[in-house]
Design an enzyme around this catalytic site. Structure first.
Site, short mmCIF file in Angstrom:
data_model
loop_
_atom_site.label_atom_id
_atom_site.label_comp_id
_atom_site.label_asym_id
_atom_site.label_seq_id
_atom_site.Cartn_x
_atom_site.Cartn_y
_atom_site.Cartn_z
CB CYS A 48 -0.97 0.00 1.18
SG CYS A 48 -0.26 -0.52 2.76
CE LYS A 51 -2.18 0.82 -3.07
NZ LYS A 51 -3.35 0.94 -2.34
CE1 TYR A 179 -5.62 -3.80 -1.93
CE2 TYR A 179 -7.16 -5.62 -1.65
CZ TYR A 179 -5.93 -5.05 -1.41
OH TYR A 179 -5.00 -5.70 -0.63
#
Length: 449
Positions: A48, A51, A179
């Protein structure tokens, strides 16, 4: 009582393991943590955090185009250099890795840079041949990307490798509709790649509110992302020119330069030796645990994505904290899994907390739904037709807000604060009585009628 080498031995230095190790050591426990890769885990090293930095980089594509409408003289041939962004992101990952390592060092946690396996209820064997004992063992090994079993799957990459690409692919096929798939679809599309997203069903982002995910699909298609539904891999073949030909069910083959698998994640339990402590994983490879993160072996606990609960970094951190408070802090604590906010950093981003409209109707029966479908002020001046959508789901009898879902610029930032209201059980009337903060997008939350 038996003597042990450590009070706590943690396997896996990701978000959950690091939090548990640090807090347990602060309570006075003698702690060691084993990590065969890098300290920080998936979120910090290959998930995360890097990203989100790519998402920031991708946003400049539209921002630079919009800037002309706001009076800025932006060159028409404004170029993007993937290698510069990639290297800067990886440098920041290095910084975070050092920061996490320093945090553990400062709290007196011994870091063991090798693989560890369970060889008993209170025993761990390291790859360097050592065997150590611990009063408590915590499994926090996280999860890894799943690779579909199809001919030629060795030609594909996962999100792990996406951060290290030598060059930006001109054409990329992303398999999956969760996602990770939608986030990377938005990233690569903004950078100029031709993106094809395939999914074995006809639904993206299962579990999110239908209105919000449908809006993302509509906007993504408008931006040029090609969706192919009810498509399963038949195989991947490398062509003479280095390109990849991807065969799938119900659609013609696609020729691309890169194939990325984003078809789910598998708990890292293989080869951990859990059977040596009488622990059996479930059908998905996850470790079943009770409300206190305890496995069927009383001395072994597990937190984070390796368990059969919620795969989110903040949840792993809460579980690690609760474990340390309970076992070493004399403060019995359990994680509340209700009303967990989540976000998809797609283009545009979406976020939600609480029940979707469908879930509320099934559970409550009487439901009232309020919508705000609007064009953000920035989009108006930029001559972009992209619209935001906010949805409030309320208990029809009490007016209590049971769900908030939104898609649009800065949706995750807005949703985080709004999630407090949903968690607190506030009513629609409480939102109505709150004065709007104007002009802002967030004010739509208190203006829905």
């Amino acid at each position: 009582m038996a003597d042990y080498d450590y009070d706590l031995f943690v396997i896996g230095a990701g978000s959950g393991g690091v939090r548990a190790a640090r807090v347990s050591a602060a309570y006075g426990a003698k702690v060691a943590i084993a990590e065969e890769h890098r300290v920080g885990g998936t979120c910090v090293i290959r998930g995360c955090v890097p990203k989100k930095l790519l998402v920031y980089g991708a946003h400049f594509a539209e921002d630079l185009r919009d800037a002309r409408r706001f009076g800025w003289d932006v060159p028409a041939d404004c170029a993007f250099d993937w290698v510069t962004l990639r290297d800067n992101v990886l440098a920041d990952v290095d910084r975070l890795n050092k920061a996490y390592t320093a945090t553990l060092d400062n709290h007196g946690v011994e870091i063991v840079h090798t693989r560890a396996t369970v060889t008993g209820g209170n025993e761990v064997t390291l790859d360097d041949g050592r065997t150590v004992t611990a009063r408590h063992i915590l499994i926090a090994t996280g999860a890894r990307p799943m690779v579909p079993s199809c001919p030629g799957n060795e030609h594909g990459i996962t999100s792990n490798e996406a951060f290290h690409l030598d060059a930006l692919p001109h054409r990329i096929l992303i398999a999956g509709a969760g996602y990770i798939a939608n986030e990377f679809a938005g990233i690569f599309n903004a950078f100029g790649s031709k993106v094809t997203l395939i999914n074995r069903t006809d639904v993206i982002l299962r579990g999110y509110d239908e209105s919000i995910r449908d809006r993302l699909l509509q906007i993504s298609m408008t931006k040029g992302i090609d969706f192919r539904f009810n498509a399963e891999f038949r195989g991947i073949e490398r062509q003479d020119d280095g390109s990849l030909s991807v065969a799938m069910t119900n659609h013609d083959p696609v020729v691309v330069d890169c194939v990325m698998f984003a078809t789910g994640r598998l708990p890292n339990t293989e080869g951990l030796g859990l059977e040596n402590a009488g622990i059996q994983v479930d059908d998905k490879g996850a470790i079943p645990v009770d409300e206190d993160s305890r496995t069927t072996c009383p001395s072994i606990h597990a937190v984070g994505d390796v368990t059969n609960r919620v795969q989110l970094t903040p949840v792993a951190i809460r579980e690690g904290q609760a474990f340390a408070d309970t076992v070493f802090g004399n403060k019995p604590t359990r994680v509340d899994y209700g009303c967990i906010p989540s976000a998809v950093f797609s283009d545009p981003p979406m976020a939600g907390v609480g029940m979707t409209e469908g879930e509320a109707k099934n559970k409550l029966g009487s439901v009232k739904v309020y919508l705000s479908d609007f064009r953000p002020m920035k989009n108006v001046l930029a001559n972009r037709n992209e619209r935001a959508l906010y949805k409030m789901v309320c208990d029809g009898d009490t007016g209590r807000v049971v769900g908030l879902h939104m898609i649009g610029p800065e949706a995750p930032e807005i949703l985080q604060a709004a999630a407090v209201a949903v968690k607190a059980g506030l009513t629609k009337d409480a939102f109505d009585q709150t004065v709007a903060l104007h002009p802002s997008m967030a004010e739509e939350l208190v203006l829905m009628r």
